[in-house]
Scaffold this motif. Structure first.
Motif, PDB file in Angstrom:
ATOM      1  N   LYS A  66       0.931  -1.258   0.027  1.00  0.00           N
ATOM      2  CA  LYS A  66      -0.054   0.004  -0.154  1.00  0.00           C
ATOM      3  C   LYS A  66       0.810   1.286  -0.020  1.00  0.00           C
ATOM      4  CE  LYS A  66      -4.175  -2.199   2.114  1.00  0.00           C
ATOM      5  NZ  LYS A  66      -5.099  -1.809   3.357  1.00  0.00           N
ATOM      6  N   MET A  67       2.053   1.135   0.823  1.00  0.00           N
ATOM      7  CA  MET A  67       2.907   2.232   0.728  1.00  0.00           C
ATOM      8  C   MET A  67       3.520   2.650  -0.526  1.00  0.00           C
ATOM      9  SD  MET A  67       6.091   3.242   3.221  1.00  0.00           S
ATOM     10  CE  MET A  67       6.986   1.836   2.639  1.00  0.00           C
ATOM     11  N   ASN A  68       3.707   1.547  -1.255  1.00  0.00           N
ATOM     12  CA  ASN A  68       4.422   1.844  -2.378  1.00  0.00           C
ATOM     13  C   ASN A  68       3.409   2.202  -3.665  1.00  0.00           C
ATOM     14  OD1 ASN A  68       6.793   0.722  -1.666  1.00  0.00           O
ATOM     15  ND2 ASN A  68       6.597  -1.250  -2.136  1.00  0.00           N
ATOM     16  N   GLU A  69       1.992   1.588  -3.456  1.00  0.00           N
ATOM     17  CA  GLU A  69       0.914   2.244  -4.328  1.00  0.00           C
ATOM     18  C   GLU A  69       0.984   3.745  -4.080  1.00  0.00           C
ATOM     19  OE1 GLU A  69      -2.247  -0.296  -3.180  1.00  0.00           O
ATOM     20  OE2 GLU A  69      -1.480  -2.016  -4.713  1.00  0.00           O
ATOM     21  N   VAL A  70       0.737   4.056  -3.011  1.00  0.00           N
ATOM     22  CA  VAL A  70       0.695   5.549  -2.509  1.00  0.00           C
ATOM     23  C   VAL A  70       1.694   6.432  -3.380  1.00  0.00           C
ATOM     24  CG1 VAL A  70       0.545   7.449  -0.624  1.00  0.00           C
ATOM     25  CG2 VAL A  70      -0.874   5.226  -0.397  1.00  0.00           C
ATOM     26  N   ILE A  71       2.992   5.768  -2.968  1.00  0.00           N
ATOM     27  CA  ILE A  71       4.225   6.591  -3.585  1.00  0.00           C
ATOM     28  C   ILE A  71       4.161   6.638  -5.031  1.00  0.00           C
ATOM     29  CG2 ILE A  71       6.668   6.694  -3.839  1.00  0.00           C
ATOM     30  CD1 ILE A  71       6.796   5.272  -1.205  1.00  0.00           C
ATOM     31  N   ALA A  72       3.854   5.406  -5.683  1.00  0.00           N
ATOM     32  CA  ALA A  72       3.708   5.724  -7.248  1.00  0.00           C
ATOM     33  C   ALA A  72       2.444   6.390  -7.556  1.00  0.00           C
ATOM     34  CB  ALA A  72       3.483   4.131  -7.583  1.00  0.00           C
ATOM     35  N   THR A  73       1.373   6.449  -6.946  1.00  0.00           N
ATOM     36  CA  THR A  73       0.319   6.956  -7.457  1.00  0.00           C
ATOM     37  C   THR A  73       0.653   8.544  -7.205  1.00  0.00           C
ATOM     38  OG1 THR A  73      -1.114   5.421  -6.688  1.00  0.00           O
ATOM     39  CG2 THR A  73      -2.124   7.711  -6.821  1.00  0.00           C
ATOM     40  N   ASN A  74       1.093   9.185  -6.139  1.00  0.00           N
ATOM     41  CA  ASN A  74       1.618  10.568  -5.995  1.00  0.00           C
ATOM     42  C   ASN A  74       2.513  10.992  -6.995  1.00  0.00           C
ATOM     43  OD1 ASN A  74      -0.062  10.890  -3.758  1.00  0.00           O
ATOM     44  ND2 ASN A  74       1.528  10.616  -2.373  1.00  0.00           N
ATOM     45  N   THR A  75       3.537  10.176  -7.378  1.00  0.00           N
ATOM     46  CA  THR A  75       4.481  10.527  -8.347  1.00  0.00           C
ATOM     47  C   THR A  75       3.864  10.579  -9.737  1.00  0.00           C
ATOM     48  OG1 THR A  75       6.240   8.963  -7.099  1.00  0.00           O
ATOM     49  CG2 THR A  75       6.474   9.488  -9.675  1.00  0.00           C
ATOM     50  N   LYS A  76       2.767   9.572 -10.006  1.00  0.00           N
ATOM     51  CA  LYS A  76       2.156   9.677 -11.194  1.00  0.00           C
ATOM     52  C   LYS A  76       1.221  10.805 -11.284  1.00  0.00           C
ATOM     53  CE  LYS A  76      -1.285   6.819 -11.927  1.00  0.00           C
ATOM     54  NZ  LYS A  76      -2.193   5.559 -12.104  1.00  0.00           N
ATOM     55  N   PHE A  77       0.655  11.352 -10.354  1.00  0.00           N
ATOM     56  CA  PHE A  77       0.035  12.702 -10.419  1.00  0.00           C
ATOM     57  C   PHE A  77       0.983  13.727 -10.481  1.00  0.00           C
ATOM     58  CE2 PHE A  77      -3.153  10.992  -6.846  1.00  0.00           C
ATOM     59  CZ  PHE A  77      -3.877  10.364  -7.825  1.00  0.00           C
ATOM     60  N   MET A  78       2.062  13.764  -9.780  1.00  0.00           N
ATOM     61  CA  MET A  78       3.057  14.975 -10.334  1.00  0.00           C
ATOM     62  C   MET A  78       3.378  14.843 -11.879  1.00  0.00           C
ATOM     63  SD  MET A  78       2.950  16.722  -7.678  1.00  0.00           S
ATOM     64  CE  MET A  78       4.273  17.859  -8.017  1.00  0.00           C
ATOM     65  N   THR A  79       3.587  13.719 -12.130  1.00  0.00           N
ATOM     66  CA  THR A  79       3.998  13.839 -13.520  1.00  0.00           C
ATOM     67  C   THR A  79       2.997  13.959 -14.633  1.00  0.00           C
ATOM     68  OG1 THR A  79       5.143  11.558 -13.038  1.00  0.00           O
ATOM     69  CG2 THR A  79       4.976  11.931 -15.587  1.00  0.00           C
ATOM     70  N   ILE A  80       1.856  13.885 -14.502  1.00  0.00           N
ATOM     71  CA  ILE A  80       0.652  14.269 -15.159  1.00  0.00           C
ATOM     72  C   ILE A  80       0.453  15.521 -15.078  1.00  0.00           C
ATOM     73  CG2 ILE A  80      -1.867  13.953 -15.475  1.00  0.00           C
ATOM     74  CD1 ILE A  80      -1.813  11.109 -14.377  1.00  0.00           C
ATOM     75  N   ILE A  81       0.509  16.199 -14.001  1.00  0.00           N
ATOM     76  CA  ILE A  81       0.432  17.507 -13.925  1.00  0.00           C
ATOM     77  C   ILE A  81       1.373  18.394 -14.526  1.00  0.00           C
ATOM     78  CG2 ILE A  81       0.450  19.428 -12.227  1.00  0.00           C
ATOM     79  CD1 ILE A  81      -1.156  17.647 -10.404  1.00  0.00           C
ATOM     80  N   ALA A  82       2.931  17.930 -14.473  1.00  0.00           N
ATOM     81  CA  ALA A  82       3.933  18.687 -15.107  1.00  0.00           C
ATOM     82  C   ALA A  82       3.648  18.506 -16.539  1.00  0.00           C
ATOM     83  CB  ALA A  82       5.021  17.860 -14.361  1.00  0.00           C
ATOM     84  N   HIS A  83       3.274  17.227 -16.944  1.00  0.00           N
ATOM     85  CA  HIS A  83       3.258  16.784 -18.424  1.00  0.00           C
ATOM     86  C   HIS A  83       2.365  17.867 -19.042  1.00  0.00           C
ATOM     87  CE1 HIS A  83       2.219  14.793 -22.151  1.00  0.00           C
ATOM     88  NE2 HIS A  83       3.693  14.238 -22.090  1.00  0.00           N
ATOM     89  N   ASP A  84       1.167  17.957 -18.479  1.00  0.00           N
ATOM     90  CA  ASP A  84       0.066  18.556 -18.951  1.00  0.00           C
ATOM     91  C   ASP A  84       0.278  20.093 -19.030  1.00  0.00           C
ATOM     92  OD1 ASP A  84      -1.424  16.411 -19.513  1.00  0.00           O
ATOM     93  OD2 ASP A  84      -3.159  16.692 -18.364  1.00  0.00           O
ATOM     94  N   LEU A  85       0.938  20.559 -18.133  1.00  0.00           N
ATOM     95  CA  LEU A  85       1.260  21.880 -18.266  1.00  0.00           C
ATOM     96  C   LEU A  85       2.458  22.451 -18.963  1.00  0.00           C
ATOM     97  CD1 LEU A  85       1.125  22.807 -14.190  1.00  0.00           C
ATOM     98  CD2 LEU A  85      -0.661  23.407 -15.953  1.00  0.00           C
ATOM     99  N   ARG A  86       3.053  21.471 -19.457  1.00  0.00           N
ATOM    100  CA  ARG A  86       4.278  21.873 -20.419  1.00  0.00           C
ATOM    101  C   ARG A  86       3.736  22.490 -21.762  1.00  0.00           C
ATOM    102  NH1 ARG A  86       9.104  19.352 -21.205  1.00  0.00           N
ATOM    103  NH2 ARG A  86       8.606  17.333 -19.702  1.00  0.00           N
ATOM    104  N   SER A  87       2.926  22.124 -22.272  1.00  0.00           N
ATOM    105  CA  SER A  87       2.392  22.861 -23.495  1.00  0.00           C
ATOM    106  C   SER A  87       1.843  24.090 -23.542  1.00  0.00           C
ATOM    107  CB  SER A  87       1.410  21.899 -24.374  1.00  0.00           C
ATOM    108  OG  SER A  87       1.768  20.604 -24.679  1.00  0.00           O
ATOM    109  N   PRO A  88       1.032  24.324 -22.572  1.00  0.00           N
ATOM    110  CA  PRO A  88       0.554  25.548 -22.177  1.00  0.00           C
ATOM    111  C   PRO A  88       1.508  26.721 -21.738  1.00  0.00           C
ATOM    112  CG  PRO A  88      -0.807  24.172 -21.215  1.00  0.00           C
ATOM    113  CD  PRO A  88       0.323  23.314 -21.650  1.00  0.00           C
ATOM    114  N   PHE A  89       2.291  26.366 -21.163  1.00  0.00           N
ATOM    115  CA  PHE A  89       3.483  27.127 -20.753  1.00  0.00           C
ATOM    116  C   PHE A  89       4.525  27.302 -21.836  1.00  0.00           C
ATOM    117  CE2 PHE A  89       2.846  26.225 -16.117  1.00  0.00           C
ATOM    118  CZ  PHE A  89       2.896  27.746 -15.605  1.00  0.00           C
ATOM    119  N   CYS A  90       4.593  26.541 -22.682  1.00  0.00           N
ATOM    120  CA  CYS A  90       5.361  26.488 -24.057  1.00  0.00           C
ATOM    121  C   CYS A  90       4.860  27.767 -24.804  1.00  0.00           C
ATOM    122  CB  CYS A  90       5.631  25.300 -24.906  1.00  0.00           C
ATOM    123  SG  CYS A  90       6.994  24.359 -23.964  1.00  0.00           S
ATOM    124  N   SER A  91       3.408  27.556 -24.889  1.00  0.00           N
ATOM    125  CA  SER A  91       2.633  28.491 -25.729  1.00  0.00           C
ATOM    126  C   SER A  91       2.858  30.194 -24.910  1.00  0.00           C
ATOM    127  CB  SER A  91       1.168  28.380 -25.541  1.00  0.00           C
ATOM    128  OG  SER A  91       0.838  26.957 -26.180  1.00  0.00           O
TER     129      SER A  91
END
Length: 298
Positions: A66-91
């Motif tokens: 469960k601890m590993n799942e929480v860590i992986a989930t939080n990492t994935k959230f940060m990755t998704i947010i960073a990835h989705d914000l890349r294009s607008p900031f480039c604009s």
């Protein structure tokens, strides 16, 4: 006076011996019974300890999982947010670069337009960030997947507006042919993320002056959606690596745009969470078409 040595008749000696032997046998049997009972008790205690240890090991393993799942989930959230914000900031950065260029050229006529583009893109990026954060927080709740009725025409129109500056910078015609009142049942933030990633990829791999078309057809019980470009295309070898979760596969864009190769993996995960599928049709030099399905709203 000498004492006489007493002797017993043979039959009495025999009885005495027999009784002695009998007494000895009884004592031996009692000792064996006590030993057996103690041994059984010890074995029982050991078995109970083994069961307790097994339960504790299972609890430790489950807690670690469960601890590993929480860590992986939080990492994935940060990755998704960073990835989705890349294009607008480039604009935004692109608009500011153009604004700086026009100011240096003293071309005041175009300055106001670029200021509006940068401002509009910044506001849309803030809205995107708030939506992503709200969605990421919802993933930690019991109800992490929330399908709702979505008007595809309205959604894609808004997404094209938020990302259009990137296509303008490469002089790419970005448009859609989705009819009004075509509905799907899906998680809103997930669908927005899917579209942003696929459109961003299409812009990335389309040459200046190219064209990108988003379309959708109703094939009950689902809707098939297409993001098609006339860009550089993807080889069969690279296509085989696109959706592999054990590696991030990224190819430089036509303007040498960089990426982490996460976008398509995110798209695949989100599409499959809806019980649907995503695939690609592409040839080198002939462009690419990404297709995916979503449940039709009934």
């Amino acid at each position: 006076m000498k004492l006489k040595h007493l002797t017993y008749p043979d039959h009495l000696n025999s009885d005495v011996n027999k009784k002695g032997i009998m007494k000895s046998s009884v004592l031996s049997e009692d000792n064996n019974d006590i030993f057996d009972a103690t041994e059984k008790k010890n074995i029982s205690i050991m078995k109970e300890m083994e069961k307790t240890n097994a339960i504790l090991e299972d609890l430790l393993e489950e807690s670690t999982k469960k601890m590993n799942e929480v860590i992986a989930t939080n990492t994935k959230f940060m990755t998704i947010i960073a990835h989705d914000l890349r294009s607008p900031f480039c604009s935004i950065l692109g608009a500011l670069d153009l604004l700086k260029e026009k100011l240096e050229e003293s071309n005041i006529k175009d300055v106001d337009g670029y200021i509006n583009i940068a401002s509009d893109s910044a506001n849309k990026t803030l809205g995107l960030l708030e939506g992503l954060l709200e969605w990421s927080f919802s993933q930690n709740e019991e109800k992490s997947f929330t399908p709702v009725k979505i008007n595809l025409h309205e959604l894609i129109t808004g997404e094209i507006e938020s990302i259009n500056l990137s296509s303008i910078q490469k002089n790419i015609k970005l448009h859609h042919t989705i009819v009004p009142n075509l509905y799907v049942t899906a998680d809103l933030q997930m669908v927005k993320t899917i579209f942003r990633n696929l459109i961003s990829n299409a812009i990335k791999y389309t040459n200046n002056g190219g064209e990108i078309t988003i379309s959708a057809i109703e094939i009950k019980p689902y809707v098939e959606i297409s993001v098609k470009d006339n860009g550089i295309g993807i080889s069969k070898e690279d296509q085989a690596e696109l959706f592999k979760i054990d590696k991030f596969h990224s190819i430089a864009g036509t303007n040498n745009e960089k990426g982490a190769g996460l976008g398509l993996l995110i798209c695949k995960e989100f599409v499959e969470m809806h019980g649907e599928k995503i695939w690609i049709n592409s040839e080198l030099g002939m462009g690419s078409e990404f297709k995916f399905t979503l449940p039709h709203y009934i």
